[in-house]
Design a protein around this motif. Structure first.
Motif, PDB file in Angstrom:
ATOM      1  N   GLU A   8       0.991  -1.268   0.224  1.00 35.36           N
ATOM      2  CA  GLU A   8       0.168   0.002  -0.092  1.00 35.36           C
ATOM      3  C   GLU A   8       0.520   0.648  -0.019  1.00 35.36           C
ATOM      4  N   LEU A   9       1.665   1.522   1.070  1.00 37.35           N
ATOM      5  CA  LEU A   9       3.035   2.075   0.925  1.00 37.35           C
ATOM      6  C   LEU A   9       3.412   2.155  -0.230  1.00 37.35           C
ATOM      7  N   GLU A  10       4.164   1.308  -1.214  1.00 35.14           N
ATOM      8  CA  GLU A  10       4.341   2.146  -2.108  1.00 35.14           C
ATOM      9  C   GLU A  10       3.715   2.043  -3.440  1.00 35.14           C
ATOM     10  N   GLU A  11       2.655   1.565  -4.089  1.00 30.13           N
ATOM     11  CA  GLU A  11       1.681   1.835  -4.807  1.00 30.13           C
ATOM     12  C   GLU A  11       1.098   3.540  -4.138  1.00 30.13           C
ATOM     13  N   ALA A  12       1.612   4.423  -2.936  1.00 27.81           N
ATOM     14  CA  ALA A  12       1.263   5.208  -2.449  1.00 27.81           C
ATOM     15  C   ALA A  12       2.607   6.500  -3.070  1.00 27.81           C
ATOM     16  N   LEU A  33       1.565  11.412   3.561  1.00 28.00           N
ATOM     17  CA  LEU A  33       0.797  10.460   3.608  1.00 28.00           C
ATOM     18  C   LEU A  33       0.382  10.413   4.780  1.00 28.00           C
ATOM     19  N   GLN A  34       0.859  11.047   5.694  1.00 24.60           N
ATOM     20  CA  GLN A  34      -0.226  11.332   7.045  1.00 24.60           C
ATOM     21  C   GLN A  34      -1.599  11.541   6.793  1.00 24.60           C
ATOM     22  N   ASN A  35      -1.473  12.213   5.981  1.00 24.72           N
ATOM     23  CA  ASN A  35      -3.069  12.871   6.201  1.00 24.72           C
ATOM     24  C   ASN A  35      -4.231  12.062   4.296  1.00 24.72           C
ATOM     25  N   GLU A  36      -5.312  12.202   4.181  1.00 23.26           N
ATOM     26  CA  GLU A  36      -5.930  11.702   3.121  1.00 23.26           C
ATOM     27  C   GLU A  36      -5.495  12.222   1.929  1.00 23.26           C
ATOM     28  N   PRO A  37      -5.848  11.085   1.009  1.00 29.86           N
ATOM     29  CA  PRO A  37      -6.333  10.077   0.955  1.00 29.86           C
ATOM     30  C   PRO A  37      -5.864   8.738   1.199  1.00 29.86           C
ATOM     31  N   PHE A  38      -5.006   8.860   2.175  1.00 31.32           N
ATOM     32  CA  PHE A  38      -3.385   8.571   2.507  1.00 31.32           C
ATOM     33  C   PHE A  38      -3.062   6.988   3.686  1.00 31.32           C
ATOM     34  N   THR A  39      -3.271   7.868   4.626  1.00 29.37           N
ATOM     35  CA  THR A  39      -2.925   8.537   6.512  1.00 29.37           C
ATOM     36  C   THR A  39      -2.355   6.891   6.704  1.00 29.37           C
ATOM     37  N   LEU A  40      -1.133   6.651   5.836  1.00 29.87           N
ATOM     38  CA  LEU A  40      -0.318   5.552   6.541  1.00 29.87           C
ATOM     39  C   LEU A  40       0.175   5.934   7.396  1.00 29.87           C
ATOM     40  N   PHE A  41       0.764   7.199   7.956  1.00 26.56           N
ATOM     41  CA  PHE A  41       1.874   7.235   8.930  1.00 26.56           C
ATOM     42  C   PHE A  41       0.845   7.699   9.974  1.00 26.56           C
ATOM     43  N   ASP A  42       1.673   7.259  10.791  1.00 28.24           N
ATOM     44  CA  ASP A  42       0.396   8.043  12.395  1.00 28.24           C
ATOM     45  C   ASP A  42       0.843   9.237  12.508  1.00 28.24           C
ATOM     46  N   PRO A  43      -0.183  10.033  13.117  1.00 27.90           N
ATOM     47  CA  PRO A  43      -0.196  12.050  12.998  1.00 27.90           C
ATOM     48  C   PRO A  43       0.705  11.914  14.328  1.00 27.90           C
ATOM     49  N   GLU A  44       1.552  10.801  14.892  1.00 24.81           N
ATOM     50  CA  GLU A  44       2.877  11.751  15.962  1.00 24.81           C
ATOM     51  C   GLU A  44       3.996  10.874  15.420  1.00 24.81           C
TER      52      GLU A  44
END
Length: 199
Positions: A8-12, A33-44
């Motif tokens: 999923e990360l490599e696709e993004a 990558l933290q934000n929409e549409p991905f949300t793959l990394f934690d906000p913190e």
């Protein structure tokens, strides 16, 4: 973020890089990558040194995997640096150059991620902060000492250890890689170089 997100990360990342018209910094890429549409990394992800290292390693691990894939498919040559990530036109011999890159070898070796704990990160940071300090001694006058104290937001000096902790905390907040001000980061570096000579 765990390794099972790798596809999923490599696709993004592929989507972002193929549609990017200019270079992007590591910080900008992580925020994307933290934000929409991905949300793959934690906000913190960037708040704690160990999580920051893990986030950085995961990102660069996948960027180097993609660089190999892009080279193989002749889609482009991926330039990977914390301040400049961009996909450049593919050139003959690109893969041969990348295979000699020690950073590529480091980030593609997943054992570095697995064996790096809080203590190892602290040692890396200690080395980093030491390298940031200027080698020359600075002139200490009452005026520039007060200016340095004001930069740290304190009225008097405490102990070297407390000053170091405050310096790291403020650099973590203001360093450009964390979205802060480059000028403020440089002023903090200069102030710390001066104040640590007062002990």
């Amino acid at each position: 973020m765990n390794d099972f997100h790798s596809a999923e990360l490599e696709e993004a990342l592929t989507s972002i890089l193929l549609n990017q018209t200019s270079s992007i910094t590591e910080y900008q890429l992580i925020v994307t990558l933290q934000n929409e549409p991905f949300t793959l990394f934690d906000p913190e992800a960037l708040r704690d040194p160990l999580n920051l290292f893990r986030c950085h390693f995961i990102l660069f691990h996948h960027l180097y995997r993609l660089a190999d894939s892009f080279n193989y498919q002749q889609l482009g040559q991926l330039n990977i640096h914390t301040t400049c990530i961009e996909l450049r036109p593919w050139a003959v011999g690109s893969n041969k150059l990348s295979e000699k890159d020690p950073l590529r070898q480091y980030y593609l070796d997943w054992s570095h991620f697995q064996k790096t704990d809080q203590q190892a990160v602290e040692q890396l940071l200690e080395s980093f902060w030491q390298n940031m300090q200027r080698s020359e001694r600075l002139d200490i006058t009452p005026q520039n000492k007060q200016a340095a104290l004001a930069e740290f937001g304190i009225a008097t000096l405490t102990t070297p250890e407390q000053l170091k902790r405050l310096y790291r905390k403020l650099q973590h907040q203001h360093h450009p890689d964390k979205g802060g001000s480059g000028d403020k980061s440089k002023r903090l570096e200069h102030a710390y170089s001066l104040l640590k000579q007062c002990f």
